[in-house]
Write an enzyme that holds these catalytic residues in place. Sequence first.
Site: not given
Length: 569
Positions: A113, A195, A219
């Site tokens: 990420k 996210s 997330s």
Amino acid sequence: MALFTRYWLSKVLFLLLPILIGVLITRRTTPTPDYLPLHDQSIETLQVFLQNGTLTSEELVQLYLRRIEESTAAFHPVAEINPSALEIARQLDVERKVSGPRSPLHGLPVLVKDSISAHGMNNTAGSLCLVGSKTRKEASIISRLRNAGVIILGKANMSQWGNSRSSPKSQSNGWSAWGGQTLGAFYPNQDPCGSSSGSAVAMSLDLAAFTVGVETVGSMICPASRNNVVGIKTTSGLVARDNVIVTKMRGSIGPFAKTVRDAAIALSIMAGKNAEDPISQEIPFESTPDYEKACKLADFRSIRLAIPQNAFQNPFVQSMNLSAIKKDFEIVVSSFRGHGATIIDDVNYSSYDRINGPSAPQQYVGPAEYKSDMAHYFRGLEINPLNIQNIEDMISCTKSIPGEDYPSRDISYWDTVRKADDVLSEKVVAGIKEMRYLGGAAGIDEVLDASGADAIILPSIVSADVPGLVGYPIITVPMGFSPSDTPVTLNERGNLVWDGPNIPYGLSFIGRPYSEERLIELAYTFEQSIRSQSEGRSFASPKSDLNGSPRSVWFMLGLLQVFYTHFFS
């Protein structure tokens, strides 16, 4: 009986193996498939191919890069490629020949990420204001992966600032100014959720051997479940969070994978203490467990699972048609019962009304944490091209760069952050204490204590809010797909499909801190013994796959080796 059947099956396979090899070798002129689908290959299989020379890490990186290129226009799951990836792969190929693999992940590419600092690439949290910045040290999770021989292939796109910039009506899951709009691959214009959206979508499209995400509340779990992959949201601090943009009180890092075993293998490398993350020092063991060993079938008669019924009142999903999810969940619960497990379904989170009320402590604790953690991250930058020092600087920068799409995507949450109390103020400290009580003693711990259960089981879409208050672990495993007659509904911004036909959903197992081994065992048991192979697949996917024709005999022998190892290990 199962053990008896497996024993004789393995014996038959052993006897047939020389015959199969002979057929393959003597019929080399027979046409063979020019590819095998990459989505069928586990970490174990890829390692066998790398070890026996069927495939090299350099070739595997090249394959993933082609797949990323083929996926970008439609789905935008990857924000940046590591320019050194191919060279690192070549070095690891040589090392494998000279001294052997460093770990079960040696030579395998991973996407992480874009809030996890990895030197040689940007770490932007999706913001153009941080392009070109660099932390003094890269995240220790990256160092752990590198030391294990993992190739950092690139950065996965994410919802900008972890969906902590704009109002819900202004933002959209998976969008960042740096990486564009990530989309799920199971329905056109699909909201990818959460996210860590790029990491989950990349895994669903097989753009890496596994991927890494970050979560505070939903997330990882939401995008994993909505993109048909396994996700492990770890106990806060089990994987050190230094040089990662996430709340340090309750945020966590974990793997996405296609199977529970693959996720467990990755977690064994990722987990562990680091001095720069004080909470990681609370890990109650010195040596990281081999989480792959937890991938065994549990005795169903020893399983006790609790279902807090008021979790279905989660306001986050009230606009969804939950009937299909509940129906599949009830089938799963009945299957656990039918196998001999004990299900306790008359329990509730006594704190749930307070957690979802207008004066819930996370409403003011969250912005205070965010303000403090952002300032701490900016202070740790060695290179800071735009001299971002605090939330005020970030607001000014965001307003000034057209690519940040302001004011269409507003900064209302940042306005709240800017006005937030100091994280050490009496009010916030009391709020943190209350959050721990609501999520723990009056939440997960209360349900597990009252029921005597090993874990809580829920549809993933309603599983993340209570654990998110206290940093407790969750594992989600694919459970099903929404039926073809599911009405299409849009997100609050109105630009993505939030619910509709063929969108996946998952099953979550929630436990106490550091209970990952038991959760993995339960998730593996569900995956192997109960999970139905429901119909559903991505509507579009990359075309490049493992090329079997140049070494067709060795390629098939590699598959046989995996099959043999599986039955005899």
